[in-house]
Write an enzyme that holds these catalytic residues in place. Structure first.
Site, mmCIF file in Angstrom:
data_model
loop_
_atom_site.group_PDB
_atom_site.id
_atom_site.type_symbol
_atom_site.label_atom_id
_atom_site.label_comp_id
_atom_site.label_asym_id
_atom_site.label_seq_id
_atom_site.Cartn_x
_atom_site.Cartn_y
_atom_site.Cartn_z
ATOM 1 C CG ASP A 1 5.908 3.313 11.823
ATOM 2 O OD1 ASP A 1 4.851 2.773 12.191
ATOM 3 O OD2 ASP A 1 7.010 2.739 11.864
ATOM 4 C CD GLU B 1 8.513 -2.268 16.262
ATOM 5 O OE1 GLU B 1 9.235 -2.247 15.247
ATOM 6 O OE2 GLU B 1 7.306 -2.570 16.241
#
Length: 442
Positions: free
Chosen positions: A48, A272
């Site tokens: 991420d 997401e």
């Protein structure tokens, strides 16, 4: 949902009909990925990732350096436990290829959450604002999944001939919590883990409006009367949405909740890391999702998904009819995840992290049952190859790939495309396309 009859905006939807069109194709499948010769940091699991950006969304360049932030954990931990101790670290580079770790961005002064999950970062008039998800509660004995959107504001950047340092102190503040009406609270969640996370700073170039996008869930007060479930309210827990908050004054620490930009009620539970890229006057809303977060009866894949509208709050429609933009080959379905799209010169690039590979048909649940050494071996934990994406209206196509962790400089010209169509195999799942400096066997 807002009421069009009253003159209010109706929230656009990712419907089951859209999702039923999801299918791997040459246009959406990225090449097979193999391990790089060198990882971003061999002592860390890295996933991420996001850039330090200016208010207008351009990537900040400070004395020739660019900065990315990533969720990290010690590399000796089992990959499946990394989210339980996730810490935001920053990395810097002059060439967009070789990244040096500067350390934890917050040191020891982050008072919220037992760990930090993904967000975004703003560089504004010399000040660093790091938006993040405060997951859990500081000092808790047993991990919880409470999620609040927070900011660490007030950081400064110092540079030298061969290093960059982000220094505090940061002023931490909880910016947003779900209200229970527009966005679901944890106590309202039914079944799967709820979401209120992944803040993404965005300033609308057309209106100047200052926004913070995030992942959320939509409350469902009366599923029996809700037509978004298309006659099957048993899919109650699949209620993902892309939320937005607005700063009326433009102050990057003051926000008010607003209606979602997009809902996936009845279709998918997790939308997401949502973010918007404006290209040729169109607003492209991108997010990542997993195969297992689709509602029953739908066959989704781990992938980057996208919708397009003519304004930030426009009538979003799915690109490529289904929303599918970039996915992994069928032979390596979990090799990359957590995609972020950004403009580079005349094209769009897509960054992600190298996830689980060499699974030979194993599911992620199967991986958790493997010996620890095998779990470690099959996890990438570093930046993946950057994907070059062609975008034209409602159509997108994977064009080519760069090397692992190559996030080009704004002035950098990219090499010619490897081929017009990159080749394909008979079934269209892209399994013959590979990129590696060290090819192995699956």
């Amino acid at each position: 949902m807002t009421n069009e009859a009253d003159g209010e905006r109706s929230v656009p939807r990712w419907t089951r009909s859209h999702a039923k069109r999801i299918e791997r194709s040459d246009a959406s499948v990225a090449p097979v990925v193999y391990p790089p010769d060198e990882e971003m940091d061999p002592d860390l699991h890295v996933w991420d990732t996001w850039f330090l950006r200016e208010r207008d969304g351009t990537i900040a360049e400070i004395d020739g350096y660019r900065v990315v932030f990533s969720l990290t954990a010690p590399a000796d931990l089992l990959p499946g436990t990394r989210h339980d101790v996730a810490t935001i670290r920053y990395f810097y580079s002059r060439d967009g290829r070789n990244w040096q770790c500067g350390g934890p961005v917050f040191a020891d002064d982050a008072p919220f959450g037992s760990r930090q999950w993904a967000g975004s970062a703003l560089y504004d008039d010399g000040t660093v604002y790091v938006y993040y998800t405060a997951a859990g509660t500081r000092g808790e004995d047993e991990l919880s999944y409470t999620q609040r959107i927070a900011v660490g504001a007030g950081g400064t950047v110092e540079t030298g001939s061969d290093e960059l340092t982000i220094a505090g102190p940061f002023d931490h503040e909880i910016l947003l919590e779900p209200d229970g009406t527009i966005y679901e609270r944890e106590s309202q969640a039914c079944g799967m883990i709820y979401t209120f996370r992944d803040p993404w700073f965005f300033e609308d170039p057309a209106t100047g409006e200052t926004c913070l996008l995030f992942e959320a869930n939509t409350p469902i007060p009366d599923p029996e009367e809700d037509d978004r479930f298309e006659g099957d309210p048993s899919h109650l827990e699949f209620n993902g949405s892309v939320g937005v908050a607005v700063s009326p004054s433009g102050d990057p620490t003051e926000w008010e909740l607003d209606e979602p930009l997009l809902e996936g009620v009845g279709t998918n539970q997790e939308l997401e890391r949502p973010h918007v890229v404006v290209d040729d006057g169109r607003y492209y809303l991108f997010f990542s999702s997993h195969d297992h977060t689709f509602a029953p009866g739908l066959e989704g894949v781990d992938a980057l998904y996208g919708f397009v509208a003519d304004s930030l709050r426009g009538e979003y429609v799915p690109v490529n009819e289904s929303g599918l933009v970039v996915t992994n080959p069928a032979s390596a379905p979990f090799q990359t995840y957590s995609w972020v799209v950004y403009p580079h010169r005349e094209e769009l690039l897509v960054s992600s992290f190298f996830n689980y590979y060499d699974l030979r048909g194993l599911s992620l649940d199967d991986v958790a049952e493997l010996p620890p050494a095998e779990q470690q071996r099959r996890f990438g934990g570093t930046l993946a190859p950057t994907v070059r994406l062609d975008v034209s209206g409602t159509d997108t196509r994977v064009r080519d790939v760069l090397e692992h962790g190559h996030l080009p400089l704004p002035r950098e010209e990219l090499p010619p495309l490897l081929s017009a169509d990159r080749g394909s195999d008979d079934d269209g799942d892209g399994d013959e396309r590979v990129l590696s400096s060290r090819k192995g066997e699956y």
